[in-house]
Design a protein around this motif. Structure first.
Motif, PDB file in Angstrom:
ATOM      1  N   TRP A 160     -81.543  83.950  61.642  1.00 54.95           N
ATOM      2  CA  TRP A 160     -80.241  83.971  61.398  1.00 54.95           C
ATOM      3  C   TRP A 160     -79.708  84.714  62.570  1.00 54.95           C
ATOM      4  CZ3 TRP A 160     -76.838  88.529  61.124  1.00 54.95           C
ATOM      5  CH2 TRP A 160     -75.820  88.108  60.571  1.00 54.95           C
ATOM      6  N   LEU A 161     -80.191  85.896  63.007  1.00 53.19           N
ATOM      7  CA  LEU A 161     -79.900  86.780  64.214  1.00 53.19           C
ATOM      8  C   LEU A 161     -79.862  85.694  65.609  1.00 53.19           C
ATOM      9  CD1 LEU A 161     -81.534  90.015  63.659  1.00 53.19           C
ATOM     10  CD2 LEU A 161     -79.186  89.569  63.828  1.00 53.19           C
ATOM     11  N   LEU A 162     -80.914  85.047  65.794  1.00 51.38           N
ATOM     12  CA  LEU A 162     -81.060  84.248  67.045  1.00 51.38           C
ATOM     13  C   LEU A 162     -80.051  82.912  66.951  1.00 51.38           C
ATOM     14  CD1 LEU A 162     -84.898  84.067  66.947  1.00 51.38           C
ATOM     15  CD2 LEU A 162     -83.500  84.725  68.812  1.00 51.38           C
ATOM     16  N   GLU A 163     -79.500  82.461  65.679  1.00 51.74           N
ATOM     17  CA  GLU A 163     -78.723  81.314  65.639  1.00 51.74           C
ATOM     18  C   GLU A 163     -77.493  81.970  66.188  1.00 51.74           C
ATOM     19  OE1 GLU A 163     -78.472  80.225  61.472  1.00 51.74           O
ATOM     20  OE2 GLU A 163     -80.354  79.137  61.695  1.00 51.74           O
ATOM     21  N   ARG A 164     -76.978  83.310  65.866  1.00 50.42           N
ATOM     22  CA  ARG A 164     -75.745  83.845  66.539  1.00 50.42           C
ATOM     23  C   ARG A 164     -75.933  84.471  67.634  1.00 50.42           C
ATOM     24  NH1 ARG A 164     -76.566  83.236  61.394  1.00 50.42           N
ATOM     25  NH2 ARG A 164     -74.728  83.134  59.861  1.00 50.42           N
TER      26      ARG A 164
END
Ligand SMILES: NC(=O)c1ccc[n+]([C@@H]2O[C@H](COP(=O)([O-])OP(=O)(O)OC[C@H]3O[C@@H](n4cnc5c(N)ncnc54)[C@H](O)[C@@H]3O)[C@@H](O)[C@H]2O)c1
Ligand SMILES: [Fe+2]
Length: 396
Positions: free
Chosen positions: A387-391
């Protein structure tokens, strides 16, 4: 109220000076250092104030050797080569002048020269892999650190980062290897290019923001981190707009160093884990990587650190209604970080690196296992890291 006990040591003698050569000679006189290994990189080595400082030390009869083969994201072998050079020169002092890469290598040299082995033996292992093979058990002596970027705070910190043969960025944590002296001379940063001013300033800001949100934060690190964020919000845009603004350069350098001290206690959290994993694999400039990670990291921890997320927003000039619900607080503070990062500082878009989000997300397991992820104030699993890497790098 629960009772609280905090122990904060700051073992580094901090010297603020705008006359580098003079200050170095007086430190060497006071300490009786006579055989100096200058650790630097080829860019810094050629700067006029650095040449002047070396000449001044030579004029006072000191034996100088120079180790300047350091590149960004330094490798284990570089530290070990530097330690060999230290022994060969029979040095009694390391004078490190440079950015975080140089200062980290110099502290690694101090550890290996004092305790033997390779710096690889001192690397912190994550999860269930156990303890490092060796630890720095004795105080390393004779290390003078002179930062030329205002970012890592390495001159006051106990952490150093090295890259292994597989491209992994690994941490060594050694309280006994902090610098003997840190000499802060902001005139060295007057020529720091604008892009590096933005990146290194964001690194310092993220040390303070991540440290503030860390599970290891305490009221003393909180006070330091609040002031560091305040100084960077107010002075970093000035240093970016006009590199010759000495007052801004001063404030930014002091803020970055104080964040390095706070780091020793509070550590960084998952934003730095992402930067270490991606930085090593894709050569994303460290300060840019933590800057691209920060908004989502703040969003992620807001449910367990609501008050502190609000405080970050206030420092960044956001208006947050008293009774705003968590979702509104999150949205306002993330917007304030983006405004600071992308509009006031002008960090270039992550898209410039040409790395797809599919590639980014593939690093989620590595991020979860990185040394600093465990300081995040709530559990983090592979789905959270994805989730963090997608953002990562998102501008909205
Ligand atoms: N020890 C710590 O606690 C800690 C914390 C954060 C980052 N780090 C590490 O520090 C490294 C990054 O350090 P950095 O951001 O300071 O950059 P850096 O040391 O890698 O330097 C980047 C570039 O800027 C140039 N440069 C430095 N100062 C200059 C100046 N005054 N004028 C012109 N050019 C200059 C250097 O020659 C180099 O080419 C990374 O390896 C990162 O992992 C360590
Ligand atoms: Fe950093």
């Amino acid at each position: 109220m629960d009772s609280l006990s905090i122990s904060m040591v700051q073992p580094v003698q901090v010297v603020y000076s705008e006359h580098l050569a003079q200050s170095l000679v007086s430190i060497c006189d006071r300490e009786g250092y006579s055989r100096v290994l200058v650790v630097t990189d080829s860019v810094i080595h050629s700067l006029a104030p650095v040449q002047e400082a070396i000449a001044a030390l030579e004029q006072t009869g000191r034996q100088i050797a120079v180790f300047d083969s350091i590149h960004a994201d330094p490798h284990i072998a570089t530290v070990d080569d530097g330690a060999a050079r230290y022994r060969e020169h029979q040095a009694d002092c390391i004078l490190a002048i440079g950015g975080g890469s140089v200062l980290d290598v110099a502290r690694g040299i101090a550890i290996v020269a004092t305790h033997g082995g390779s710096i690889a033996d001192y690397v912190e292992l994550s999860g269930s892999n156990g303890q490092p093979k060796r630890r720095a058990t004795q105080r390393c002596q004779g290390l003078i650190s002179v930062p030329t970027t205002s970012g890592t705070g390495s001159e006051l910190s106990n952490a150093l980062i090295v890259t292994d043969e597989h491209g992994n960025k690994l941490a060594v944590l050694a309280d006994n290897a902090t610098s003997t002296y840190a000499v802060l001379d902001p005139t060295l940063t007057l020529n720091l290019p604008q892009r590096m001013t933005i990146a290194t300033g964001l690194d310092a800001f993220c040390h303070a923001a991540e440290g503030y949100l860390s599970a290891l934060a305490n009221p003393i690190t909180d006070a330091i981190d609040e002031k560091v964020m305040f100084l960077l919000y107010n002075y970093l845009p000035r240093a970016v707009a006009d590199g010759n603004d000495l007052e801004a350069r001063r404030r930014v350098m002091i803020a970055a160093s104080l964040a390095g001290w706070s780091l020793n206690q509070a550590g960084t959290i998952v934003g730095h884990s992402i930067a270490h994993v991606l930085g090593a694999q894709h050569h994303i400039v460290h300060g840019e990587a933590v800057g691209y990670a920060l908004p989502a990291v703040v969003e992620f921890v807001a449910d367990v650190r609501e008050h502190k997320v609000r405080e970050i927003g206030k420092i960044l000039g956001a208006q947050i209604p008293d009774h705003a619900p968590l979702d509104q607080v999150r949205a306002i503070v993330v917007r304030a970080i983006l405004e600071f990062r992308d509009s006031m500082l002008g960090l270039h878009p992550f898209e410039d690196y040409g790395i797809s989000h599919e590639t980014l997300v593939s690093y989620a397991p590595a991020v979860v296992n990185e040394r600093f992820a465990g300081n995040t104030p709530k559990p983090i699993d592979t789905a959270d890291a994805a989730w963090l890497l997608e953002r990562f790098g998102s501008r909205k």
